[in-house]
Design a protein around this motif. Sequence first.
Motif, mmCIF file in Angstrom:
data_model
loop_
_atom_site.group_PDB
_atom_site.id
_atom_site.type_symbol
_atom_site.label_atom_id
_atom_site.label_comp_id
_atom_site.label_asym_id
_atom_site.label_seq_id
_atom_site.Cartn_x
_atom_site.Cartn_y
_atom_site.Cartn_z
ATOM 1 N N VAL A 68 11.781 1.319 15.082
ATOM 2 C CA VAL A 68 10.627 1.657 14.256
ATOM 3 C C VAL A 68 10.429 0.609 13.167
ATOM 4 C CG1 VAL A 68 9.708 3.325 12.607
ATOM 5 C CG2 VAL A 68 10.781 4.121 14.717
ATOM 6 N N LEU A 69 11.499 0.173 12.550
ATOM 7 C CA LEU A 69 11.412 -0.840 11.501
ATOM 8 C C LEU A 69 10.842 -2.143 12.040
ATOM 9 C CD1 LEU A 69 11.970 -1.644 8.582
ATOM 10 C CD2 LEU A 69 14.299 -2.264 9.278
ATOM 11 N N LYS A 70 11.269 -2.554 13.220
ATOM 12 C CA LYS A 70 10.738 -3.779 13.821
ATOM 13 C C LYS A 70 9.238 -3.654 14.077
ATOM 14 C CE LYS A 70 14.984 -5.322 16.129
ATOM 15 N NZ LYS A 70 15.617 -5.596 17.453
ATOM 16 N N SER A 74 6.268 -5.939 12.276
ATOM 17 C CA SER A 74 5.320 -6.733 13.058
ATOM 18 C C SER A 74 3.883 -6.363 12.694
ATOM 19 C CB SER A 74 5.558 -6.525 14.551
ATOM 20 O OG SER A 74 5.340 -5.172 14.922
ATOM 21 N N MET A 75 3.622 -5.072 12.437
ATOM 22 C CA MET A 75 2.296 -4.653 11.991
ATOM 23 C C MET A 75 1.966 -5.258 10.634
ATOM 24 S SD MET A 75 2.276 -0.621 13.117
ATOM 25 C CE MET A 75 0.725 -0.351 12.248
ATOM 26 N N LEU A 76 2.939 -5.280 9.742
ATOM 27 C CA LEU A 76 2.730 -5.861 8.417
ATOM 28 C C LEU A 76 2.435 -7.351 8.517
ATOM 29 C CD1 LEU A 76 2.751 -5.507 5.353
ATOM 30 C CD2 LEU A 76 5.229 -5.904 5.402
ATOM 31 N N LYS A 77 3.110 -8.036 9.405
ATOM 32 C CA LYS A 77 2.859 -9.468 9.604
ATOM 33 C C LYS A 77 1.437 -9.708 10.088
ATOM 34 C CE LYS A 77 4.416 -13.456 12.283
ATOM 35 N NZ LYS A 77 5.365 -13.945 13.321
ATOM 36 N N LYS A 78 0.989 -8.896 11.051
ATOM 37 C CA LYS A 78 -0.370 -9.040 11.580
ATOM 38 C C LYS A 78 -1.409 -8.754 10.493
ATOM 39 C CE LYS A 78 -3.449 -9.397 14.938
ATOM 40 N NZ LYS A 78 -4.675 -8.958 14.234
ATOM 41 N N GLU A 79 -1.178 -7.730 9.680
ATOM 42 C CA GLU A 79 -2.111 -7.414 8.597
ATOM 43 C C GLU A 79 -2.181 -8.542 7.577
ATOM 44 O OE1 GLU A 79 -1.249 -2.578 8.774
ATOM 45 O OE2 GLU A 79 -0.665 -3.768 7.038
ATOM 46 N N THR A 80 -1.057 -9.165 7.282
ATOM 47 C CA THR A 80 -1.037 -10.279 6.328
ATOM 48 C C THR A 80 -1.811 -11.471 6.871
ATOM 49 O OG1 THR A 80 1.134 -9.544 5.525
ATOM 50 C CG2 THR A 80 0.453 -11.780 4.972
ATOM 51 N N LYS A 167 -9.543 9.246 15.004
ATOM 52 C CA LYS A 167 -8.319 9.298 14.223
ATOM 53 C C LYS A 167 -8.409 8.303 13.067
ATOM 54 C CE LYS A 167 -5.344 10.550 18.129
ATOM 55 N NZ LYS A 167 -4.167 10.145 18.953
ATOM 56 N N PRO A 168 -7.892 8.648 11.897
ATOM 57 C CA PRO A 168 -7.938 7.715 10.763
ATOM 58 C C PRO A 168 -7.058 6.497 11.012
ATOM 59 C CG PRO A 168 -6.617 9.644 10.212
ATOM 60 C CD PRO A 168 -7.253 9.929 11.539
ATOM 61 N N LEU A 169 -7.455 5.389 10.428
ATOM 62 C CA LEU A 169 -6.657 4.174 10.557
ATOM 63 C C LEU A 169 -5.355 4.317 9.779
ATOM 64 C CD1 LEU A 169 -9.303 1.329 10.120
ATOM 65 C CD2 LEU A 169 -8.127 1.992 12.222
ATOM 66 N N VAL A 170 -4.292 3.799 10.361
ATOM 67 C CA VAL A 170 -2.983 3.831 9.715
ATOM 68 C C VAL A 170 -2.403 2.425 9.754
ATOM 69 C CG1 VAL A 170 -0.674 4.830 9.711
ATOM 70 C CG2 VAL A 170 -2.619 6.225 10.423
ATOM 71 N N GLY A 171 -2.013 1.928 8.596
ATOM 72 C CA GLY A 171 -1.419 0.606 8.514
ATOM 73 C C GLY A 171 0.083 0.648 8.680
ATOM 74 N N SER A 172 0.717 -0.447 8.403
ATOM 75 C CA SER A 172 2.168 -0.513 8.499
ATOM 76 C C SER A 172 2.808 0.427 7.492
ATOM 77 C CB SER A 172 2.639 -1.951 8.270
ATOM 78 O OG SER A 172 2.216 -2.423 7.003
ATOM 79 N N PHE A 173 3.940 1.002 7.886
ATOM 80 C CA PHE A 173 4.684 1.949 7.053
ATOM 81 C C PHE A 173 3.797 3.123 6.613
ATOM 82 C CE2 PHE A 173 6.796 -2.157 6.586
ATOM 83 C CZ PHE A 173 8.098 -1.818 6.941
ATOM 84 N N ALA A 174 2.938 3.566 7.546
ATOM 85 C CA ALA A 174 2.105 4.764 7.380
ATOM 86 C C ALA A 174 1.179 4.681 6.169
ATOM 87 C CB ALA A 174 2.981 6.012 7.290
ATOM 88 N N ARG A 175 0.718 3.482 5.833
ATOM 89 C CA ARG A 175 -0.232 3.339 4.739
ATOM 90 C C ARG A 175 -1.649 3.678 5.211
ATOM 91 N NH1 ARG A 175 -1.378 -1.286 3.576
ATOM 92 N NH2 ARG A 175 -0.428 -2.331 5.355
#
Length: 303
Positions: A68-70, A74-80, A167-175
């Motif tokens: 889950v952490l990985k 990876s989602m956080l990297k893509k968002e950045t 469904k609502p959008l959800v970012g990395s770490f459930a933001r």
Amino acid sequence: MALAATLLYNAYFCGRCCRHKALKPLLGPLLSDSMLKSYSSYRRPGSQPEKKPTWQNVDLSFKKSIEVLKTQLSMLKKETEDHLAGPGGQSLTHYMLEQTRVVWEFRGQEDLNKWVISSDVEIGGKSEVYLKLGRNNQTALLYGIINTEVPRDGETKYSGYCSMRSKPLVGSFARKKYYDWSNFNSLYLRVRGDGRPWMINIYTDPYFSHQKEDLYNYFMFTRGGPYWEEIKIPFSKFFISSRGRVQDDQHPIWLDKISTLGFTIGDKVNGPFQLEIDFIGLLNDRAHTEEFAYETYEKNPPL
């Protein structure tokens, strides 16, 4: 009008009991479905709460936690990367000159998984609703049966609705994430209906807690028959309702904090219904100059 708004409120906010699923990208592998259900704010009258403690359903697996952490990193990297590239991951020039945008299209099961369907079954009703891919897997087919029989629970007064909600959008770490439609002024759809009216619902994340139940609505009338129709609805036409009632204090929709979009049918007519959707998009119509279609009141006017 009041009855339609009441049914709309029931359809939408009973569906919002699934908002806890925003935690699923982060905690899904660690929590069972029964624990996730404990976050639901709605419980049918007369039903008993679960007796099993939720902590017994926790699966503290170290291997799953690492996976889950990985995924979240990876989602956080893509968002950045998208944030550094420009608005919505696009260049600034493309963003400023963009005239149309397809937000949702239906070309596979993954596209259908971005939506949630609900009906008055959640409050004890008997309506039925289904969602599947249309012919050649190129459209979404929303169909079912409306049944206006009121459940005999002593509390429910109205019944007979079905709905479909994104469904609502959800970012990395459930933001929480939101759609930013401030560059457009109209909703643009290509649909094929059966002649029954629908209500389009847009929910925006509120700035204040007392606005959490505000919903923006407007009607969509289908003409029926075998032909597709393209529908353009300016955002200036959407009006605010809260708890199923149209509000006196109206204001334009906040296009920079769009959370979900949905469709509701509740026309008090028993029988089958069908709505086929090709795509849902946005349009920047330069010919449309209206800012807001309804009367607004000046707050705290000078004496």
